[in-house]
Design an enzyme around this catalytic site. Structure first.
Site, mmCIF file in Angstrom:
data_model
loop_
_atom_site.group_PDB
_atom_site.id
_atom_site.type_symbol
_atom_site.label_atom_id
_atom_site.label_comp_id
_atom_site.label_asym_id
_atom_site.label_seq_id
_atom_site.Cartn_x
_atom_site.Cartn_y
_atom_site.Cartn_z
ATOM 1 N N HIS A 139 2.570 3.538 -9.004
ATOM 2 C CA HIS A 139 2.300 2.128 -9.303
ATOM 3 C C HIS A 139 3.461 1.504 -10.092
ATOM 4 C CE1 HIS A 139 -1.595 2.491 -7.591
ATOM 5 N NE2 HIS A 139 -2.111 3.236 -8.545
ATOM 6 N N LEU A 196 9.903 -21.041 -4.667
ATOM 7 C CA LEU A 196 8.908 -20.142 -4.067
ATOM 8 C C LEU A 196 7.534 -20.288 -4.732
ATOM 9 C CD1 LEU A 196 8.362 -17.543 -2.236
ATOM 10 C CD2 LEU A 196 8.848 -16.228 -4.316
ATOM 11 N N ARG A 216 2.145 -4.869 6.145
ATOM 12 C CA ARG A 216 1.417 -3.801 5.446
ATOM 13 C C ARG A 216 2.264 -2.538 5.470
ATOM 14 N NH1 ARG A 216 -4.787 -2.199 4.665
ATOM 15 N NH2 ARG A 216 -4.385 -0.414 3.336
ATOM 16 N N ARG A 273 0.099 7.797 -2.658
ATOM 17 C CA ARG A 273 0.564 8.863 -1.760
ATOM 18 C C ARG A 273 2.049 9.134 -1.948
ATOM 19 N NH1 ARG A 273 -1.477 6.198 3.459
ATOM 20 N NH2 ARG A 273 -1.841 4.517 1.973
ATOM 21 N N ASP A 326 0.823 -1.214 0.000
ATOM 22 C CA ASP A 326 0.000 0.000 0.000
ATOM 23 C C ASP A 326 0.859 1.268 0.000
ATOM 24 O OD1 ASP A 326 -2.364 1.391 0.000
ATOM 25 O OD2 ASP A 326 -2.607 1.364 2.173
HETATM 26 C C1 IPE Z 1 -5.377 -2.421 0.041
HETATM 27 O O1 IPE Z 1 -5.053 -1.110 -0.247
HETATM 28 C C2 IPE Z 1 -5.441 -3.223 -1.202
HETATM 29 C C3 IPE Z 1 -4.159 -3.459 -1.874
HETATM 30 C C4 IPE Z 1 -2.985 -3.112 -1.427
HETATM 31 C C5 IPE Z 1 -4.248 -4.166 -3.107
HETATM 32 P P1 IPE Z 1 -6.196 0.011 -0.388
HETATM 33 O O2 IPE Z 1 -5.491 1.274 -0.655
HETATM 34 O O3 IPE Z 1 -7.190 -0.430 -1.385
HETATM 35 O O4 IPE Z 1 -6.854 -0.025 1.049
HETATM 36 P P2 IPE Z 1 -7.654 1.090 1.847
HETATM 37 O O5 IPE Z 1 -8.695 1.627 0.927
HETATM 38 O O6 IPE Z 1 -6.685 2.143 2.273
HETATM 39 O O7 IPE Z 1 -8.211 0.368 3.038
HETATM 40 C C1 IPE Z 2 -1.481 0.307 -3.424
HETATM 41 O O1 IPE Z 2 -1.267 1.681 -3.432
HETATM 42 C C2 IPE Z 2 -1.788 -0.239 -4.802
HETATM 43 C C3 IPE Z 2 -3.193 -0.599 -5.002
HETATM 44 C C4 IPE Z 2 -4.110 -0.677 -4.082
HETATM 45 C C5 IPE Z 2 -3.598 -0.936 -6.346
HETATM 46 P P1 IPE Z 2 -2.476 2.702 -3.468
HETATM 47 O O2 IPE Z 2 -2.854 2.925 -4.874
HETATM 48 O O3 IPE Z 2 -3.558 2.256 -2.570
HETATM 49 O O4 IPE Z 2 -1.798 4.007 -2.900
HETATM 50 P P2 IPE Z 2 -2.379 4.958 -1.777
HETATM 51 O O5 IPE Z 2 -2.709 4.082 -0.600
HETATM 52 O O6 IPE Z 2 -3.587 5.628 -2.357
HETATM 53 O O7 IPE Z 2 -1.265 5.889 -1.471
HETATM 54 MG MG MG Z 3 -3.973 2.521 -0.600
#
Ligand code: IPE
Ligand code: IPE
Ligand code: MG
Length: 250
Positions: free
Chosen positions: A31, A125, A182, A18, A14
């Protein structure tokens, strides 16, 4: 080689958006960088002899993001899948996916199936991507399967127990995760491995996924190794047994 006691590590990757936005980049750039980190972590996990690595890459709820972001994510996924297949084969990695894969674009599904097929005899793995995945959907699928068996008179409702439910999960080929990492400082599961995480150790780091390093991964493993897993017993009971891995974990 680092000695690992964790058999299955799962990561909620995650913070891509940001991380990028705080550097005045587009979320998509985050990404792209995140995909590079995933590649490095996969190769590291494989090289240190970890048995199972599961990466939560796209949740069921992520379909609700802006169409352009979802579309770019799917393109990135396809590109990485095509680019990395030969490395999976070369590194003896067995590739799997869990989630509602039928919702992915056909080209992505085809690419995933090709990687699964070409790596099925690999013995290193076990790498699983959770794509269009949610823990509730996983459980719903299991309940539906059990209900069908009851309908077909292959099963009686009284026979349902935790083990049968675990086996009915589409993700049943995986052991429960020992450690869930996480990134981005959020202390929540966001609908990941709801059933399987019953006794997982959870490691939350404030680092955003694109800045997560191999050292951070090793720190998470060290954290795991320092834990006392009691599975509801007392500390004394755990020490009496000496080998806490002998305790049932679900
Ligand atoms: C969780 O991240 C899902 C993945 C990392 C694939 P999100 O960004 O979707 O989660 P929330 O919305 O902050 O809970
Ligand atoms: C995790 O990063 C990737 C996916 C959930 C696809 P985010 O896209 O959720 O990035 P933030 O949490 O908005 O920073
Ligand atoms: Mg996120």
């Amino acid at each position: 080689m680092q000695k690992l006691s964790a058999n299955h590590v799962a990561i909620i990757m995650d913070g891509n958006g940001r991380w990028a936005q705080s550097r005045s980049h587009s979320r998509f750039y985050g990404h792209i960088r995140g995909a590079k980190v995933a590649k490095n972590i996969i190769e590291h996990a494989s090289s240190i002899g970890l048995k199972h690595l599961t990466l939560f890459a796209f949740s069921t709820e992520n379909w609700f993001r802006p169409v352009e972001e979802v579309s770019l994510l799917m393109k990135l996924l396809l590109k990485q899948m095509e680019r990395e297949r030969s490395n999976l084969v070369k590194n003896n990695i067995q590739f799997h996916c869990i989630g509602e894969l039928h919702r992915l674009p056909p080209a992505v599904q085809a690419s995933i199936n090709k990687s699964i097929e070409q790596t099925k005899d690999n013995t290193g793995l076990v790498l699983t991507f959770a794509l269009s995945y949610s823990g509730r959907q996983d459980l719903t699928a299991a309940v539906r399967l059990l209900a069908e068996k009851i309908e077909n008179k292959e099963l009686q409702s009284q026979e349902i127990n935790e083990q049968l439910l675990s086996l009915a999960l589409p993700s049943s080929f995986l052991p429960d995760p020992d450690l869930i990492i996480r990134t981005s400082g959020e202390s929540r599961l966001s609908n990941f491995f709801l059933w399987q995480a019953a006794y997982s150790e959870i490691y939350v780091t404030p680092k955003m996924w694109p800045e997560f390093t191999l050292n951070d991964f090793n720190s998470a493993i060290n954290y795991y190794q320092s834990r006392e897993r009691r599975f509801g017993r007392t500390s004394h009971q755990v020490h009496e047994r000496l080998d806490s891995s002998a305790l049932p974990n679900n």
